[in-house]
Design an enzyme around this catalytic site. Structure first.
Site, PDB file in Angstrom:
ATOM      1  N   HIS A 144     -15.199 -15.210  56.217  1.00 46.22           N
ATOM      2  CA  HIS A 144     -16.593 -15.538  55.922  1.00 46.22           C
ATOM      3  C   HIS A 144     -16.855 -17.013  56.228  1.00 46.22           C
ATOM      4  O   HIS A 144     -15.924 -17.794  56.394  1.00 46.22           O
ATOM      5  CB  HIS A 144     -16.880 -15.393  54.416  1.00 46.22           C
ATOM      6  CG  HIS A 144     -16.548 -14.092  53.787  1.00 46.22           C
ATOM      7  ND1 HIS A 144     -17.509 -13.185  53.440  1.00 46.22           N
ATOM      8  CD2 HIS A 144     -15.367 -13.551  53.389  1.00 46.22           C
ATOM      9  CE1 HIS A 144     -16.941 -12.130  52.850  1.00 46.22           C
ATOM     10  NE2 HIS A 144     -15.647 -12.331  52.810  1.00 46.22           N
ATOM     11  N   ASP A 148     -22.005 -13.728  58.880  1.00 42.31           N
ATOM     12  CA  ASP A 148     -20.872 -14.654  58.902  1.00 42.31           C
ATOM     13  C   ASP A 148     -19.568 -13.944  59.294  1.00 42.31           C
ATOM     14  O   ASP A 148     -19.469 -12.738  59.093  1.00 42.31           O
ATOM     15  CB  ASP A 148     -20.731 -15.359  57.532  1.00 42.31           C
ATOM     16  CG  ASP A 148     -20.431 -14.398  56.382  1.00 42.31           C
ATOM     17  OD1 ASP A 148     -21.134 -13.380  56.253  1.00 42.31           O
ATOM     18  OD2 ASP A 148     -19.476 -14.662  55.637  1.00 42.31           O
ATOM     19  N   HIS A 161     -17.050 -10.844  58.070  1.00 40.50           N
ATOM     20  CA  HIS A 161     -17.970 -10.197  57.135  1.00 40.50           C
ATOM     21  C   HIS A 161     -19.024  -9.395  57.915  1.00 40.50           C
ATOM     22  O   HIS A 161     -19.422  -8.307  57.512  1.00 40.50           O
ATOM     23  CB  HIS A 161     -18.627 -11.257  56.247  1.00 40.50           C
ATOM     24  CG  HIS A 161     -19.191 -10.716  54.985  1.00 40.50           C
ATOM     25  ND1 HIS A 161     -19.896 -11.486  54.093  1.00 40.50           N
ATOM     26  CD2 HIS A 161     -19.164  -9.462  54.452  1.00 40.50           C
ATOM     27  CE1 HIS A 161     -20.287 -10.730  53.079  1.00 40.50           C
ATOM     28  NE2 HIS A 161     -19.862  -9.501  53.273  1.00 40.50           N
ATOM     29  N   GLU A 187     -13.064 -17.593  52.731  1.00 43.29           N
ATOM     30  CA  GLU A 187     -14.292 -18.307  53.091  1.00 43.29           C
ATOM     31  C   GLU A 187     -13.912 -19.593  53.809  1.00 43.29           C
ATOM     32  O   GLU A 187     -13.050 -20.348  53.341  1.00 43.29           O
ATOM     33  CB  GLU A 187     -15.093 -18.681  51.830  1.00 43.29           C
ATOM     34  CG  GLU A 187     -15.625 -17.504  51.027  1.00 43.29           C
ATOM     35  CD  GLU A 187     -16.980 -16.996  51.508  1.00 43.29           C
ATOM     36  OE1 GLU A 187     -17.519 -17.543  52.496  1.00 43.29           O
ATOM     37  OE2 GLU A 187     -17.492 -16.044  50.894  1.00 43.29           O
TER      38      GLU A 187
HETATM   39 ZN    ZN Z   1     -19.560 -13.458  53.845  1.00 41.92          ZN
END
Ligand code: ZN
Length: 190
Positions: free
Chosen positions: A40, A170, A160, A122
Protein backbone atom coordinates in the site's frame (compact mmCIF):
# COMPACT_ATOMS: atom_id res chain seq x y z
CA UNK A 1 19.78 -18.68 1.58
CA UNK A 2 22.69 -17.80 3.76
CA UNK A 3 23.16 -14.07 3.48
CA UNK A 4 22.92 -12.09 6.67
CA UNK A 5 19.94 -9.78 6.71
CA UNK A 6 18.96 -6.94 8.95
CA UNK A 7 15.54 -8.43 9.63
CA UNK A 8 14.27 -11.61 11.21
CA UNK A 9 10.83 -12.89 12.16
CA UNK A 10 10.41 -14.21 15.68
CA UNK A 11 7.01 -15.05 17.21
CA UNK A 12 5.27 -12.88 14.64
CA UNK A 13 7.51 -9.91 15.31
CA UNK A 14 9.89 -8.41 12.82
CA UNK A 15 13.19 -7.97 14.61
CA UNK A 16 14.77 -4.83 13.19
CA UNK A 17 11.46 -2.96 13.13
CA UNK A 18 10.37 -0.42 15.73
CA UNK A 19 7.34 -1.82 17.55
CA UNK A 20 4.38 0.55 17.81
CA UNK A 21 1.35 -1.53 18.82
CA UNK A 22 -1.99 -0.71 17.24
CA UNK A 23 -5.27 -1.71 18.91
CA UNK A 24 -6.78 -2.29 15.45
CA UNK A 25 -6.44 -6.03 14.91
CA UNK A 26 -8.16 -9.29 15.65
CA UNK A 27 -7.43 -12.97 15.26
CA UNK A 28 -6.89 -14.59 11.92
CA UNK A 29 -9.42 -17.38 11.29
CA UNK A 30 -8.27 -20.67 12.77
CA UNK A 31 -5.76 -22.64 10.67
CA UNK A 32 -5.15 -19.73 8.32
CA UNK A 33 -1.75 -19.70 6.74
CA UNK A 34 -0.15 -16.43 5.74
CA UNK A 35 0.18 -16.52 1.98
CA UNK A 36 0.07 -13.00 0.57
CA UNK A 37 1.83 -9.66 0.98
CA UNK A 38 -0.22 -6.58 0.15
CA UNK A 39 1.62 -3.37 -0.68
CA UNK A 40 0.00 0.00 0.00
CA UNK A 41 0.87 3.65 0.18
CA UNK A 42 -0.27 6.15 2.77
CA UNK A 43 0.58 9.72 3.68
CA UNK A 44 -1.12 12.07 6.11
CA UNK A 45 -2.04 14.63 4.99
CA UNK A 46 -1.93 13.21 1.45
CA UNK A 47 1.42 13.66 -0.28
CA UNK A 48 3.01 15.19 2.82
CA UNK A 49 5.64 13.19 4.64
CA UNK A 50 6.93 13.06 8.18
CA UNK A 51 4.98 14.48 11.08
CA UNK A 52 4.09 11.18 12.72
CA UNK A 53 0.41 11.37 11.76
CA UNK A 54 0.30 7.92 10.18
CA UNK A 55 1.58 6.38 13.39
CA UNK A 56 -1.04 8.30 15.39
CA UNK A 57 -3.76 7.26 12.93
CA UNK A 58 -2.98 3.54 13.28
CA UNK A 59 -2.93 3.95 17.06
CA UNK A 60 -6.33 5.75 17.15
CA UNK A 61 -4.51 8.78 18.53
CA UNK A 62 -4.76 11.18 15.62
CA UNK A 63 -6.13 14.61 16.48
CA UNK A 64 -8.77 14.97 13.75
CA UNK A 65 -8.85 18.75 14.13
CA UNK A 66 -5.23 19.20 13.05
CA UNK A 67 -5.91 19.16 9.31
CA UNK A 68 -9.07 19.38 7.17
CA UNK A 69 -8.19 16.08 5.50
CA UNK A 70 -8.11 14.30 8.85
CA UNK A 71 -11.81 15.09 9.25
CA UNK A 72 -12.55 12.98 6.15
CA UNK A 73 -11.08 9.92 7.89
CA UNK A 74 -12.30 10.76 11.38
CA UNK A 75 -13.06 7.72 13.50
CA UNK A 76 -11.65 5.18 11.02
CA UNK A 77 -10.00 2.28 12.80
CA UNK A 78 -7.43 0.68 10.55
CA UNK A 79 -3.93 -0.67 10.77
CA UNK A 80 -1.15 -2.39 8.93
CA UNK A 81 1.46 -4.89 9.95
CA UNK A 82 4.35 -2.77 8.71
CA UNK A 83 4.97 0.82 7.67
CA UNK A 84 8.12 1.78 5.80
CA UNK A 85 8.89 5.48 6.25
CA UNK A 86 10.60 7.64 3.61
CA UNK A 87 13.89 7.14 5.50
CA UNK A 88 13.61 3.38 5.22
CA UNK A 89 12.78 2.94 8.90
CA UNK A 90 10.34 0.07 9.48
CA UNK A 91 7.57 0.24 12.06
CA UNK A 92 5.46 -2.74 13.12
CA UNK A 93 1.93 -2.11 14.38
CA UNK A 94 0.41 -5.61 14.40
CA UNK A 95 1.99 -9.00 15.08
CA UNK A 96 2.06 -11.15 11.92
CA UNK A 97 0.13 -13.85 13.77
CA UNK A 98 -2.76 -11.40 14.10
CA UNK A 99 -5.07 -9.97 11.48
CA UNK A 100 -4.39 -6.33 10.68
CA UNK A 101 -7.09 -4.15 9.13
CA UNK A 102 -5.48 -2.90 5.93
CA UNK A 103 -7.16 -4.48 2.90
CA UNK A 104 -10.88 -4.02 3.45
CA UNK A 105 -13.22 -5.69 0.99
CA UNK A 106 -10.83 -7.59 -1.25
CA UNK A 107 -10.19 -10.67 -3.35
CA UNK A 108 -6.96 -12.38 -4.39
CA UNK A 109 -7.03 -15.43 -6.69
CA UNK A 110 -10.73 -15.93 -5.92
CA UNK A 111 -10.10 -15.87 -2.15
CA UNK A 112 -11.99 -13.10 -0.41
CA UNK A 113 -11.09 -11.18 2.76
CA UNK A 114 -7.38 -10.76 2.16
CA UNK A 115 -6.88 -9.49 5.72
CA UNK A 116 -7.41 -13.07 6.89
CA UNK A 117 -4.33 -14.47 5.21
CA UNK A 118 -2.12 -11.54 4.25
CA UNK A 119 0.54 -9.26 5.65
CA UNK A 120 0.02 -5.57 4.95
CA UNK A 121 2.96 -3.31 4.18
CA UNK A 122 2.36 0.43 3.90
CA UNK A 123 4.94 2.61 2.20
CA UNK A 124 4.91 6.22 3.27
CA UNK A 125 4.07 7.71 -0.10
CA UNK A 126 1.33 8.72 -2.48
CA UNK A 127 -0.07 8.01 -5.92
CA UNK A 128 1.57 11.14 -7.35
CA UNK A 129 5.17 10.99 -6.12
CA UNK A 130 8.04 8.53 -6.57
CA UNK A 131 9.08 6.38 -3.62
CA UNK A 132 12.55 6.61 -2.10
CA UNK A 133 15.36 4.22 -3.02
CA UNK A 134 15.76 3.51 0.71
CA UNK A 135 12.15 2.28 0.78
CA UNK A 136 12.71 -0.16 -2.10
CA UNK A 137 15.90 -1.43 -0.48
CA UNK A 138 14.18 -2.08 2.84
CA UNK A 139 11.00 -3.45 1.24
CA UNK A 140 13.16 -5.94 -0.64
CA UNK A 141 14.86 -7.16 2.53
CA UNK A 142 11.62 -7.32 4.47
CA UNK A 143 9.73 -9.24 1.79
CA UNK A 144 12.60 -11.71 1.39
CA UNK A 145 12.54 -12.20 5.15
CA UNK A 146 8.76 -12.74 5.16
CA UNK A 147 8.98 -15.22 2.30
CA UNK A 148 11.46 -17.21 4.32
CA UNK A 149 9.30 -17.14 7.45
CA UNK A 150 6.05 -17.77 5.56
CA UNK A 151 6.96 -19.89 2.51
CA UNK A 152 3.44 -19.80 1.09
CA UNK A 153 3.94 -16.16 0.16
CA UNK A 154 6.41 -17.03 -2.61
CA UNK A 155 5.27 -14.99 -5.63
CA UNK A 156 2.09 -13.79 -3.95
CA UNK A 157 2.84 -10.09 -3.65
CA UNK A 158 0.03 -7.78 -4.72
CA UNK A 159 -0.86 -4.14 -4.61
CA UNK A 160 -3.95 -2.93 -2.77
CA UNK A 161 -5.25 -1.88 -6.20
CA UNK A 162 -4.90 -5.50 -7.40
CA UNK A 163 -7.05 -6.96 -4.62
CA UNK A 164 -9.59 -4.13 -4.47
CA UNK A 165 -9.77 -2.87 -8.07
CA UNK A 166 -12.02 0.10 -8.70
CA UNK A 167 -11.98 0.90 -5.00
CA UNK A 168 -8.28 1.39 -4.26
CA UNK A 169 -5.45 2.83 -6.35
CA UNK A 170 -2.44 2.30 -4.10
CA UNK A 171 0.51 1.73 -4.20
CA UNK A 172 -0.13 3.77 -7.36
CA UNK A 173 1.57 4.41 -10.69
CA UNK A 174 4.89 5.44 -9.15
CA UNK A 175 5.47 2.08 -7.49
CA UNK A 176 7.99 0.35 -9.74
CA UNK A 177 6.85 -3.26 -9.71
CA UNK A 178 9.40 -4.52 -12.23
CA UNK A 179 12.34 -2.88 -10.51
CA UNK A 180 11.14 -4.14 -7.15
CA UNK A 181 10.71 -7.73 -8.37
CA UNK A 182 14.16 -7.65 -9.98
CA UNK A 183 15.71 -6.25 -6.82
CA UNK A 184 14.02 -8.97 -4.78
CA UNK A 185 15.20 -11.66 -7.17
CA UNK A 186 18.79 -10.40 -7.02
CA UNK A 187 18.72 -10.05 -3.25
CA UNK A 188 17.57 -13.64 -2.81
CA UNK A 189 20.12 -15.01 -5.24
CA UNK A 190 23.17 -13.08 -4.20
ZN1 ZN B 1 -4.09 0.53 0.69
Amino acid sequence: MSQATTFQVQDGQLLGARQIPSPNFNQRPEDTEIQLVVIHNISLPPSQFGGGYIEQFFQNQLDWSKHPYFQTIEGMQVSTHLLILRTGEVLQFVNFNDRAWHAGRSTYLAQKECNDYSIGIELEGSDDLPFEAAQYAVLTEVVACLQQAYPKIQQHIAGHSDIAPGRKTDPGPFFEWNAFRQQLHHFKNK
